[in-house]
Design a protein around this motif. Structure first.
Motif, PDB file in Angstrom:
ATOM      1  N   THR A   1       0.785  -1.222   0.065  1.00 55.97           N
ATOM      2  CA  THR A   1       0.090  -0.125  -0.066  1.00 55.97           C
ATOM      3  C   THR A   1       0.849   1.221   0.067  1.00 55.97           C
ATOM      4  OG1 THR A   1      -0.397  -0.430   2.305  1.00 55.97           O
ATOM      5  CG2 THR A   1      -2.256  -0.872   0.891  1.00 55.97           C
ATOM      6  N   SER A   2       2.298   1.139  -0.008  1.00 58.08           N
ATOM      7  CA  SER A   2       3.040   2.244   0.226  1.00 58.08           C
ATOM      8  C   SER A   2       2.927   3.277  -1.216  1.00 58.08           C
ATOM      9  CB  SER A   2       4.539   1.764   0.086  1.00 58.08           C
ATOM     10  OG  SER A   2       4.601   0.866   1.399  1.00 58.08           O
ATOM     11  N   PRO A   3       2.448   2.809  -2.290  1.00 61.82           N
ATOM     12  CA  PRO A   3       2.419   3.765  -3.314  1.00 61.82           C
ATOM     13  C   PRO A   3       1.347   4.903  -2.844  1.00 61.82           C
ATOM     14  CG  PRO A   3       1.642   1.595  -3.865  1.00 61.82           C
ATOM     15  CD  PRO A   3       2.442   1.398  -2.797  1.00 61.82           C
TER      16      PRO A   3
ATOM     17  N   HIS B   1      -1.336  -7.419  -4.094  1.00 60.26           N
ATOM     18  CA  HIS B   1      -1.099  -8.762  -4.591  1.00 60.26           C
ATOM     19  C   HIS B   1       0.476  -9.189  -4.764  1.00 60.26           C
ATOM     20  CE1 HIS B   1      -5.176  -7.668  -5.981  1.00 60.26           C
ATOM     21  NE2 HIS B   1      -5.340  -8.911  -6.171  1.00 60.26           N
ATOM     22  N   ARG B   2       0.809 -10.362  -4.629  1.00 59.65           N
ATOM     23  CA  ARG B   2       1.974 -10.712  -4.746  1.00 59.65           C
ATOM     24  C   ARG B   2       2.040 -11.954  -5.511  1.00 59.65           C
ATOM     25  NH1 ARG B   2       5.520  -8.701   0.532  1.00 59.65           N
ATOM     26  NH2 ARG B   2       4.677  -6.418   0.263  1.00 59.65           N
ATOM     27  N   ASN B   3       3.390 -12.387  -6.335  1.00 61.45           N
ATOM     28  CA  ASN B   3       3.284 -13.640  -6.861  1.00 61.45           C
ATOM     29  C   ASN B   3       3.570 -14.662  -6.004  1.00 61.45           C
ATOM     30  OD1 ASN B   3       3.072 -15.432  -8.923  1.00 61.45           O
ATOM     31  ND2 ASN B   3       4.896 -14.649 -10.106  1.00 61.45           N
TER      32      ASN B   3
ATOM     33  N   HIS C   1      -4.009  -8.306   2.569  1.00 65.84           N
ATOM     34  CA  HIS C   1      -4.492  -6.832   2.721  1.00 65.84           C
ATOM     35  C   HIS C   1      -3.477  -6.244   3.796  1.00 65.84           C
ATOM     36  CE1 HIS C   1      -8.032  -8.960   1.883  1.00 65.84           C
ATOM     37  NE2 HIS C   1      -8.639  -7.842   1.309  1.00 65.84           N
ATOM     38  N   GLN C   2      -3.361  -4.873   3.496  1.00 64.60           N
ATOM     39  CA  GLN C   2      -2.209  -4.038   4.416  1.00 64.60           C
ATOM     40  C   GLN C   2      -2.979  -2.907   4.803  1.00 64.60           C
ATOM     41  OE1 GLN C   2       1.082  -3.262   2.159  1.00 64.60           O
ATOM     42  NE2 GLN C   2       2.399  -5.181   2.775  1.00 64.60           N
ATOM     43  N   ILE C   3      -2.293  -2.446   6.157  1.00 65.10           N
ATOM     44  CA  ILE C   3      -2.608  -1.292   6.365  1.00 65.10           C
ATOM     45  C   ILE C   3      -1.023  -0.386   6.546  1.00 65.10           C
ATOM     46  CG2 ILE C   3      -3.484   0.364   8.137  1.00 65.10           C
ATOM     47  CD1 ILE C   3      -5.709  -1.614   8.241  1.00 65.10           C
TER      48      ILE C   3
ATOM     49  N   PRO D   1      13.635   0.233   0.717  1.00 66.93           N
ATOM     50  CA  PRO D   1      14.247   1.116  -0.033  1.00 66.93           C
ATOM     51  C   PRO D   1      13.695   2.461   0.444  1.00 66.93           C
ATOM     52  CG  PRO D   1      13.604  -0.859  -1.423  1.00 66.93           C
ATOM     53  CD  PRO D   1      13.070  -1.025  -0.175  1.00 66.93           C
ATOM     54  N   PHE D   2      12.500   2.581   0.898  1.00 66.64           N
ATOM     55  CA  PHE D   2      11.907   3.821   1.295  1.00 66.64           C
ATOM     56  C   PHE D   2      11.875   4.455   2.639  1.00 66.64           C
ATOM     57  CE2 PHE D   2       8.294   1.284   2.403  1.00 66.64           C
ATOM     58  CZ  PHE D   2       8.292   0.061   1.628  1.00 66.64           C
ATOM     59  N   THR D   3      12.668   3.829   3.541  1.00 69.19           N
ATOM     60  CA  THR D   3      12.842   4.174   4.880  1.00 69.19           C
ATOM     61  C   THR D   3      14.155   4.047   5.110  1.00 69.19           C
ATOM     62  OG1 THR D   3      11.790   1.848   5.571  1.00 69.19           O
ATOM     63  CG2 THR D   3      10.402   3.800   5.641  1.00 69.19           C
ATOM     64  N   GLU D   4      14.645   5.021   5.996  1.00 70.77           N
ATOM     65  CA  GLU D   4      15.811   4.919   6.415  1.00 70.77           C
ATOM     66  C   GLU D   4      16.070   5.644   7.818  1.00 70.77           C
ATOM     67  OE1 GLU D   4      18.302   3.172   5.375  1.00 70.77           O
ATOM     68  OE2 GLU D   4      19.743   3.782   7.078  1.00 70.77           O
TER      69      GLU D   4
ATOM     70  N   PHE E   1       7.573   9.415   9.431  1.00 66.20           N
ATOM     71  CA  PHE E   1       7.654   7.806   9.555  1.00 66.20           C
ATOM     72  C   PHE E   1       6.712   7.265   8.890  1.00 66.20           C
ATOM     73  CE2 PHE E   1       5.471   8.767  13.726  1.00 66.20           C
ATOM     74  CZ  PHE E   1       4.071   7.937  13.500  1.00 66.20           C
ATOM     75  N   ALA E   2       7.006   5.890   8.247  1.00 62.96           N
ATOM     76  CA  ALA E   2       6.132   5.056   7.834  1.00 62.96           C
ATOM     77  C   ALA E   2       6.071   3.819   8.365  1.00 62.96           C
ATOM     78  CB  ALA E   2       5.997   5.150   6.432  1.00 62.96           C
ATOM     79  N   PHE E   3       4.701   2.894   8.202  1.00 61.24           N
ATOM     80  CA  PHE E   3       4.740   1.702   8.508  1.00 61.24           C
ATOM     81  C   PHE E   3       3.719   0.895   7.808  1.00 61.24           C
ATOM     82  CE2 PHE E   3       1.520   3.774  11.230  1.00 61.24           C
ATOM     83  CZ  PHE E   3       0.535   3.102  11.156  1.00 61.24           C
ATOM     84  N   GLY E   4       3.793  -0.383   7.724  1.00 57.19           N
ATOM     85  CA  GLY E   4       2.839  -1.324   6.799  1.00 57.19           C
ATOM     86  C   GLY E   4       2.702  -2.493   7.533  1.00 57.19           C
ATOM     87  N   MET E   5       1.687  -3.087   7.950  1.00 54.76           N
ATOM     88  CA  MET E   5       1.373  -4.372   8.425  1.00 54.76           C
ATOM     89  C   MET E   5       0.306  -5.199   7.533  1.00 54.76           C
ATOM     90  SD  MET E   5      -0.923  -3.393  11.877  1.00 54.76           S
ATOM     91  CE  MET E   5      -0.748  -1.723  12.033  1.00 54.76           C
TER      92      MET E   5
HETATM   93  N1  PHE Z   1       5.648  -1.814   2.270  1.00 56.55           N
HETATM   94  C1  PHE Z   1       6.448  -2.573   3.127  1.00 56.55           C
HETATM   95  C2  PHE Z   1       6.076  -4.208   2.906  1.00 56.55           C
HETATM   96  O1  PHE Z   1       4.905  -4.448   2.139  1.00 56.55           O
HETATM   97  C3  PHE Z   1       6.020  -2.135   4.497  1.00 56.55           C
HETATM   98  C4  PHE Z   1       6.468  -0.980   4.954  1.00 56.55           C
HETATM   99  C5  PHE Z   1       5.703  -0.100   4.990  1.00 56.55           C
HETATM  100  C6  PHE Z   1       7.833  -0.745   5.429  1.00 56.55           C
HETATM  101  C7  PHE Z   1       6.140   1.430   5.367  1.00 56.55           C
HETATM  102  C8  PHE Z   1       8.142   0.302   5.820  1.00 56.55           C
HETATM  103  C9  PHE Z   1       7.301   1.351   5.833  1.00 56.55           C
HETATM  104  O2  PHE Z   1       6.705  -4.901   3.114  1.00 56.55           O
END
Ligand code: PHE
Length: 374
Positions: A196-198, A220-222, A234-236, A276-279, A340-344
């Protein structure tokens, strides 16, 4: 007396007419007496059965028995008669007036003491329910909800998230690409978003900082389906950007969210990771809320945390300055803002919450399974 087909001596048109009239009169009486479906079926069989039905007898006794020179005319009359009989029998079934008075009472009866027909209205799917719960934890912190397309471009799914051109995630082994995109320049090629990062980028293009958003959605992933993988899941996602957002804010926010979701006694633990998008990037674990972090359930090993006492729940990190570069013109100057960002994985949280051991159960649509969560 039930009607029987007479043998004919006279095969003239007039004689046949008379015989036909008698037959039709008999039929009328019989159809009028039909009072229900099974009586109608008896009638139909008596008149139309191939073997020995009235029409078959007519065929044998009137048509086949006719002298050669009369056959043509008799044939026409018999055909006409057959048609009328068939129509009359059909009508006897459809027309409720043809049912006897007792059966009309029976079929039209309305028992107003019966309970009404219950129409099941359905309920939230356990994954949707879990997503809503997670979203509402963040809503209470002042986050708003954003959504984005499931069919995404390479630009939003990878490029603007700082994936280098040959990053393995871009490989067809991991990503489901839309067919026939080769003629387009790479950034425009379509794929099913792998996370969902896009929507982080899409939102930062639209809304100036400060922002605090959560992004629930399908990805989706292969991956071949198994007990813990599904090609669709599904992600949040979460994103907070402001001046002076620190890793401490990230930790405090996520720790609070986990306590709100799984109970105030859970602990969180961060360990270094890479996106790649967090550091810097991290994986966050929560202490296992099934075994309380002990790794054991009674004398048995705890399965959900594989006896480790910890469950990996999300990826997170501080937004990489390279990502801000792509949306700099909308106020995201990496020298001025941080975030900051996160994805679960929402399905994973739902599996743990409800003690389900196979993710496929969520997507097979078996109501006997789903009903348990209604
Ligand atoms: N997009 C990453 C994933 O699908 C999760 C993530 C989101 C990581 C935001 C860092 C920040 O694995």
């Amino acid at each position: 007396m039930a009607y029987t087909v007479p043998k004919l001596k006279d095969f003239s048109a007039a004689a046949l007419e008379k015989a036909a009239a008698k037959l039709l009169a008999a039929l009328e009486q019989e159809t009028a007496a039909v009072s229900n479906e099974s009586a109608w079926k008896d009638l139909r069989d008596r008149w139309m059965a191939r073997k020995n039905g009235v029409l078959t007898q007519v065929n044998d006794l009137w048509l086949k028995a006719a002298p050669k020179d009369a056959k043509r005319d008799v044939g026409q009359q018999v055909n006409e008669l057959k048609k009328r009989v068939e129509q009359a029998i059909e009508a006897a079934q459809q027309d409720p007036k043809n049912a006897g008075s007792s059966s009309r009472l029976e079929t039209d009866r309305l028992d107003i003491t019966l309970p009404g027909i219950q129409r099941p209205i359905g309920a939230e799917h356990p994954v949707v329910k879990t997503m809503n719960e997670i979203v509402s934890v963040f809503r209470n912190l002042g986050y708003s909800v954003q959504e984005g397309p499931v069919i995404e471009t390479d630009y939003y799914n990878f490029e603007a998230l700082n994936f280098p051109p040959n990053h393995p995630a871009r490989d067809a082994q991991d990503t489901l690409f839309i067919a026939n995109q080769e003629s387009k320049p790479q950034p425009e090629r379509l794929l099913l978003r792998t996370h969902t990062s896009p929507v982080q980028i899409r939102t930062m293009e639209k809304i100036k900082p400060p922002i605090r958003i959560v992004i629930p959605g399908k990805v989706h992933r292969n991956d071949p389906p198994d007990a813990s993988h599904s090609p669709m899941f599904h992600q949040i996602e979460g994103l907070a950007v402001d001046t002076n957002i620190t890793f401490g804010d990230l930790k405090g926010t996520l720790d609070h969210a986990m306590k709100a979701l799984f109970g105030s006694s859970v602990k969180t633990h961060f360990r270094p990771s890479f996106f790649p998008f967090t550091e810097p990037s991290a994986e966050m674990m929560v202490s296992c809320f099934i075994c309380g972090g002990s790794g054991k359930r009674g004398s048995q090993p705890c399965r959900p945390c594989k006896s480790t006492g910890w469950i990996e729940i999300l990826g997170c990190g501080m937004v990489d300055p390279n990502v801000f570069e792509f949306v700099k013109d909308n106020g995201y100057d990496p020298r001025k803002v941080s975030g900051f960002a996160f994805g679960m994985g929402a399905d994973r949280v739902a599996l743990l919450k409800y003690g389900v051991d196979d993710i496929q159960l969520f997507f097979q649509g078996d109501v006997r399974f789903l009903r348990q969560f209604a």
